[in-house]
Design a protein around this motif. Structure first.
Motif, mmCIF file in Angstrom:
data_model
loop_
_atom_site.group_PDB
_atom_site.id
_atom_site.type_symbol
_atom_site.label_atom_id
_atom_site.label_comp_id
_atom_site.label_asym_id
_atom_site.label_seq_id
_atom_site.Cartn_x
_atom_site.Cartn_y
_atom_site.Cartn_z
ATOM 1 N N SER A 188 4.783 3.270 -3.786
ATOM 2 C CA SER A 188 4.220 3.895 -4.978
ATOM 3 C C SER A 188 5.389 4.528 -5.732
ATOM 4 O O SER A 188 6.524 4.507 -5.253
ATOM 5 C CB SER A 188 3.238 4.989 -4.579
ATOM 6 O OG SER A 188 3.938 5.973 -3.826
ATOM 7 N N TRP A 189 5.096 5.056 -6.900
ATOM 8 C CA TRP A 189 6.141 5.734 -7.665
ATOM 9 C C TRP A 189 6.736 6.877 -6.848
ATOM 10 O O TRP A 189 7.941 7.063 -6.795
ATOM 11 C CB TRP A 189 5.549 6.243 -8.983
ATOM 12 C CG TRP A 189 6.578 6.891 -9.854
ATOM 13 C CD1 TRP A 189 6.641 8.191 -10.216
ATOM 14 C CD2 TRP A 189 7.702 6.241 -10.465
ATOM 15 N NE1 TRP A 189 7.739 8.415 -11.019
ATOM 16 C CE2 TRP A 189 8.415 7.222 -11.178
ATOM 17 C CE3 TRP A 189 8.179 4.926 -10.454
ATOM 18 C CZ2 TRP A 189 9.563 6.941 -11.895
ATOM 19 C CZ3 TRP A 189 9.338 4.644 -11.165
ATOM 20 C CH2 TRP A 189 10.017 5.639 -11.882
ATOM 21 N N HIS A 190 5.861 7.616 -6.166
ATOM 22 C CA HIS A 190 6.316 8.737 -5.353
ATOM 23 C C HIS A 190 7.221 8.275 -4.212
ATOM 24 O O HIS A 190 8.232 8.894 -3.898
ATOM 25 C CB HIS A 190 5.109 9.488 -4.788
ATOM 26 C CG HIS A 190 5.508 10.599 -3.867
ATOM 27 N ND1 HIS A 190 5.468 10.480 -2.486
ATOM 28 C CD2 HIS A 190 5.995 11.839 -4.121
ATOM 29 C CE1 HIS A 190 5.909 11.598 -1.945
ATOM 30 N NE2 HIS A 190 6.237 12.437 -2.913
ATOM 31 N N LYS B 162 0.821 -1.212 0.000
ATOM 32 C CA LYS B 162 0.000 0.000 0.000
ATOM 33 C C LYS B 162 0.858 1.266 0.000
ATOM 34 O O LYS B 162 0.489 2.295 -0.526
ATOM 35 C CB LYS B 162 -0.905 0.010 1.247
ATOM 36 C CG LYS B 162 -2.136 -0.850 1.093
ATOM 37 C CD LYS B 162 -2.922 -0.933 2.394
ATOM 38 C CE LYS B 162 -2.250 -1.928 3.317
ATOM 39 N NZ LYS B 162 -2.944 -2.164 4.586
#
Lengths: 308, 252
Positions: A47-49, A44
């Motif tokens: 992420s790319w960020h 979860k």
């Protein structure tokens, strides 16, 4: 036909079979629980960020924090360590298998020293790195070249990599030695009988043949080096840095050390938990990808050896 | 009669404390094939490996007496063992091609001597493969791995590899012991062809092989040379009772 009749149920065999199965199930279960838990909670967060972002807006906020500097630091550390450990390890292994008299007491002492080195706890390597590389070597360099001005006598990427290289040296030596011993003696004899020197024989025949084994050693070293935290705590890893390291004398952030920091230094453990899981997952992925690269390179070399 | 190319005089040899050769005297004639025969452990391979000093690789070995190659003692301190091995090539019991292409195997000895010119290398490789009666079989797969070839082909490749550096003598240590009869026949035929250009010394367990392809035969037993004579004589009318028993298959 009495011979064919079973003498009763052989419960011992069945029981032993069950015990072996249970023991295996235990480790499989442990792996599933560990990986499952990390992936479940970490996915979860990743992420790319998260992977490309830094810690500019605070390192304990799950919404904004990223681990790019830690990935960068981990890769830089592993790369430098590999560059250091592989040549030294291979050369040592060549000495031990090709030159040293295998039964002499000195060779035996060297071998047991290497084995002992492998058993030294990693925190001891960390302290050794601080005392030897940072204080002694770094201090010496500063005295010699900078008139005592502080350049090298501080925790740095290069010292962490050197410490890690010393720690993983036995792995590379042992794997290379094994690979060298597996090279058939007939190949050495064939080369020597053609008028090759020992040096040429080792360089052109023995080492190329042992290359996949050398890579196995490097893969194991990388696997160990990517995850260990204790050896770099005092020698180069930083709690927090605003910028990426640009020089090998800079300190660096590291995924493993970041996990340690998150789990011990966080002001609010519940809020940082997602970052913690995410960082662990990224650490696993980075280690996995490094290993995968090594395995693929090795497979390529193996097939080239086989098919000319 | 020619001068011997190799003259072995009173050779003794030890592995550590164990003596393996006792006062051996043999003369090897140029452009002839000499077979060393005898039961396992009789010292025939040991003597063969003394000639190109392969025994140097084994710790604790010692040799006395004189082994002269073209009148020069191979154990003299001024001998360059690398140079010696270029002139006395060797083919081993177990074929040992390098895990490289056919071409690179044959070119190996030339390359380590510093030959880099491509056409020169090619000429020498082709010539050696032809001499080793392998050219027809491998000319279309020179750049495939040598390990893909059959056992007999591998052994002939090892012969081609030895030939490529143009030695004067080729030592063969039981070159056919791992091969089937067809492959063996090919190698024996080859040995007879090679005799024109080289001096061959072959160690063999196979009586018929010694009888078929050698001009001289030396029979060893327990580290001593029992009899050395023309092959014809050894196999039809040996002087020594032990030789007769061995070549007729009564012991060994």
């Amino acid at each position: 036909m009495t011979i064919l009749r079973a003498k009763g149920y052989d419960w011992r065999s069945t029981a032993f079979h069950a015990v072996t199965l249970a023991a295996t199930a235990l480790i499989v279960l442990a792996v599933i629980v560990i990986i499952g838990d990390i992936v479940w909670h970490g996915a979860k967060q990743v992420s790319w960020h998260f992977v490309t972002g830094g810690t500019k807006e605070g390192m304990f906020d799950a919404k904004t924090a990223g681990v790019f500097p830690m990935i960068f630091g981990t890769l830089a550390l592993v790369l430098l360590m590999t560059v250091g450990v592989v040549p030294v390890g291979v050369i040592t292994a060549v000495y031990l298998t090709e030159y040293a008299k295998s039964l002499s007491p000195i060779t035996r002492i060297i071998r047991s020293a290497i084995n002992n080195l492998a058993g030294v706890p990693s925190i001891v390597f960390g302290l050794f790195g601080l005392g030897f590389f940072v204080q002694f070597v770094g201090g010496g360099l500063d005295q010699m070249f900078y008139g005592g001005e502080l350049h090298y006598r501080k925790p740095a990427l290069i010292w962490a990599a050197a410490t890690m290289a010393i720690m993983t040296l036995p792995v590379v030596i042992v794997a290379t030695e094994e690979a060298l011993r597996a090279v058939p003696n007939g190949l050495r004899e064939a080369s020597l009988a053609l008028g090759a020197t020992k040096l040429k024989t080792i360089w052109k025949i023995v080492l190329p043949e042992a290359l996949p084994g050398v890579l196995t050693g490097a893969i194991l070293a990388v696997g160990r080096g990517a995850g260990e935290v204790a050896p770099i705590m005092f020698t180069g890893a930083a709690y927090y840095l605003a910028h990426l390291p640009t020089n090998w004398t800079d300190q660096f952030m590291h995924l493993g050390y970041h996990v340690f920091v998150l789990s011990t230094q966080s002001p609010d453990i519940e809020r940082t938990k997602p970052i913690l899981y995410g960082s662990v997952l990224v650490l696993l992925l980075v280690t996995f990808l490094l290993n995968l690269t090594g395995v693929l390179v090795r497979a390529k070399i193996r097939s080239r050896l086989r098919h000319g | 009669m020619d001068k011997p190319i190799i003259q072995i005089t009173d050779a003794n040899f030890w592995y550590g404390a164990k003596q393996a050769l006792f006062d051996v005297n043999v003369s090897i004639m140029p452009h002839q094939t000499t077979a060393f025969i005898g039961p396992s452990g009789c010292g025939k391979s040991t003597l063969l490996r003394c000639l190109n000093r392969m025994n140097d690789l084994i710790l604790g070995t010692r040799v006395t007496g004189r082994i002269a190659f073209n009148d020069h003692d191979v154990n003299a301190p001024d001998v360059d063992v690398i140079e010696l091995r270029k002139q006395i090539g060797m083919v081993f019991q177990k074929s040992n091609p390098f895990p490289k292409s056919v071409f690179d195997n044959v070119a190996y000895g030339l390359r380590i001597q510093g030959m880099t010119d491509k056409t020169e290398l090619e000429t020498r490789v082709v010539k050696s493969l032809k001499k080793a009666a392998l050219w027809e079989e491998v000319k279309d797969r020179l750049h495939e791995s040598a390990l893909m070839m059959s056992g007999g082909q591998q052994q002939r490749l090892c012969i081609a590899r030895a030939i490529a550096v143009e030695p004067e003598i080729i030592l063969m240590d039981e070159p056919c012991s791992a091969l089937d009869p067809t492959a063996t026949a090919k190698i024996e035929e080859l040995i007879q062809d090679l005799e024109k250009d080289y001096t061959i010394i072959i160690v063999t367990h196979n009586m018929q092989q010694a009888a078929r392809c050698s001009d001289y035969t030396a029979f060893f037993y327990l580290g001593r040379l029992i009899e050395f004579d023309a092959t014809n004589k050894i196999f039809t009318n040996p002087t020594n009772k032990q030789t007769e028993d061995y070549v007729t298959g009564r012991f060994g």
